[in-house]
Structure formats: C-alpha cells, structure tokens
Write an enzyme that holds these catalytic residues in place. Sequence first.
Site, PDB file in Angstrom:
ATOM      1  N   LYS A 118      -8.492  -1.248   1.396  1.00  0.00           N
ATOM      2  CA  LYS A 118      -9.431  -1.799   1.830  1.00  0.00           C
ATOM      3  C   LYS A 118     -10.795  -3.001   1.288  1.00  0.00           C
ATOM      4  CE  LYS A 118      -9.018  -0.748   6.563  1.00  0.00           C
ATOM      5  NZ  LYS A 118      -7.943  -1.136   6.144  1.00  0.00           N
ATOM      6  N   GLU A 174       0.649  -1.361  -0.080  1.00  0.00           N
ATOM      7  CA  GLU A 174       0.573  -0.173   0.395  1.00  0.00           C
ATOM      8  C   GLU A 174       1.007   1.591   0.046  1.00  0.00           C
ATOM      9  OE1 GLU A 174      -3.992   1.445   2.421  1.00  0.00           O
ATOM     10  OE2 GLU A 174      -2.946   0.592   2.876  1.00  0.00           O
TER      11      GLU A 174
END
Length: 441
Positions: free
Chosen positions: A251, A235
């Site tokens: 997410k 990420e």
Amino acid sequence: MRTSQKYVLKNVEAFKANLLLWSQRFDDVVWLDSNNHKDKYSSYDAVLAIDAFTSITTDSYEAFSKLDEYQQTTNDWIFGYLTYDLKNDIEVLSSKNYDGLEFPELYFFQPKKLFLIKDNELEVQYLRMVDDEIEEDYQSILSVTPWQSEESHNSSSVKIKLRIHKDEYFEKANTMLAHIHRGDIYEANFCQEFYAENSTINPVDTFKRLNDISEPPFATFLKLEDKFLLSASLERYIKKDAETIISQPIKGTAKRSENEVEDGKLAEELANDEKERSENIMIVDLVRNDLSHSATKGSVKVEELCKVYSFLQVHQMISTVTSKASEDTKPVEILKTTFPMGSMTGAPKISAMKIIEYLEETKRGLYSGAVGYFSPDGDFDFNVIIRSILYNASKKYISYSVGSAITAKSNPLKEYEECLIKAKAMREVLENKSFQFSVES
C-alpha cells in the site's frame, strides 16, 4: 510418484526464454518468475508447471472445501488460481458486475511435468507415466531458437477504452469518501478496468515485453486453453513455509524518475507520506487479524513496516507480517481465512467489499485474486494479481485493471493519477507507444 532429474544450466536466462516458448504446446501452463529478486523468503528463481494430469474447476460455491479435498487427495504439486470472486464462498456476498473475460472462478491442476530453477540448477520432476520423456524434452527445450518468437508481435492495433471515465471516477471516489466520513469503512481499494474488444495479441511476446519493462518479483504467465494471464505482479499475497506464514501487503505508490536525485526524493517522500503510511498500516492491522485465525497464540508479528522498495516502474511501500500456523490447521483453511487479501479490499473487509461491488463497473475475476502452488508437503506460495493483462483469445477481449486505496485523506485527482501510474506499463505494452498521462477519454 515423480521421477526427478537435475541439470546444470550454462545460461539461465536463455534457458528460461526457451522453456516458456516450448511450454506453449500445452493447454495448461503456469510460469512463475522472480526475475532474480532474491529476498529471504524466496524458494525458487523460476517454476514451470505444464500438462494437467488431474484438475479442478469450480465456481465460488463451496470452492474452498472442494479445493481442500483436491489438495488433500492429490497430495502432490498443484498449481492454479483463486479469483477475487471466491469472496462469495466466504461471506454472504455476490458478484454481478460485467465480466468480459469469463475465467472459471477457481482452477488448479496437477502437472505431469514440472521444472524448478534455483541459481544455475534445474530440477525436472515428471510423473512416472511420462518420465521417459525427460531427456527428449530437455533437448527439445535447448533447441528452441529465437526466430520462433519473431512472429510474436501484436497482430492488430489495440485501442484501449476506459470502463469508468474520468468525471465518473471522481463521482464514485467522492461516494466512497462519503462512506468513509460516515464511518461505514476506513479504507477501500477502488478499481477500474481498461479494456479492448475485437483485438488480438501474442500472449508470450506481450508477457515478455511486460516483464522486461517491469522485472517484478512475482511475474506470472498462465494459460488455460484460450485464456491467458500476463502478470507483472510486485506483491506476495501469502506463503507457507513449514509452520511459518508470510504475508507482504503493498500500500503506497510513487512514480520513478530518470533523474537520480529526483528519484531518490520521490522515494523519500513516499516513505514519509502520512496518507500512504496510514493506508499501509490499516491494511497491516487487517492482515494481522486475518492471520490470527490460524496462528498459534502470540505468534503474529510485523517483521517490516512501511519499507519503500524500488522497482523499474514504481516505488512501493511494503510491509511484512508473519505468524506460526497451528499444527492442526489445513493449508487451504489458511487461504480461506485470509482471502481476499486486505490490500485489495479494505477495512473493515466485508463492508469494503460490499461498497466495492456497488461502485465498480466490472467483475474483478482473476484481477486482485491470486496465482500460486501447493507443494506435496502442504506448503504454498501465492502472489496478488495486480499489474496484469488478462486475455480471452476466443472472445478477442483484452483487459487490465488498476486501483488505489481510498482513505479519509484521499484526493480523487491524486488517486486517479496513481491509477494511471500503475496502468503505465500495461498500456505501453499493448499500444506499443509511450504512455501519456493526458489520455483521459
């Protein structure tokens, strides 16, 4: 001032392996590797910064103002990290949970020696005081031989323990759900630590094996004297490229399958999962709000929403949010107004962080913080520290943490299983064996 020299690399992967091994003679090391994930926002394939000329180490008190002064004064490349607990500098919060790692809360350094790899070209930038060492160092890197890493197997058996056991996890997850049903929060990222005491590992070898089975786009090897971060991060937290700001929150997670048809079905199910999409969208809204503090009017945009990307270990749902920074905003201010990243906290952010601190058993420290760099012109790029092993060699303490987003639609058992999926690579690397989901003690 820096002296720059360029080289054409015949075998990029072999050179990268040599470069990381060679770097271990220094106390300050940051290695960033994209593993050839060439997205539209990539600047380099790999970067190595070593050997501090100047540095800043501080706790959370006025940390961002100290970093701003250091970044503005240095006006050069600086590399380092922000721990999650810098939240205490931004809001009236505290971090009182157990800390077995004892990393400083903020650390940045100005490297004497910098290596930038893009495609098959290497650019070396040395401060003038050491620029007479460029050619000698380059030849020394080329001469590193694989046998030097043969000794780099785990020197002791690593037995992983759980800081929060399964039944206790369910209790805490249900407490989190009670807060959500009362309206205290909409979502919170609840994390747990796995750890080993009186254990030793070879950091370079452990990082190499973690990287090889994950091949993430934001891999990081960080060394600060006796403290190490071995990260297979997927990420990006935030990047500044001139006036453009990019944030790419993750997410939504699903496991991979060796069966191609089943694997495709798992990815499709993730893309259409109402619960996973809702938690991603909630964090996107939080990121949009965070970026608006430094953005020119109307410039915050969602470039990509809930797109599923496949990595070696997992499928992930990723969104991309961009903005244009106002000209008078300092680079560090952009970090301060967006930190900690929404994907690792929840919404509303402050309430979520308070509940997280109460329910979690361990101080997060560098986990769910960020590692990255500032360039001389004030641009920056930082990842999110997830899927990472942290190691204090002097204390012989090894730690990795994982978490999942708790929302109103969460099932505690599924959240627990998601944590185990995320922990799979780290556990396999540390225990040198196949991970079994039945390990719950």
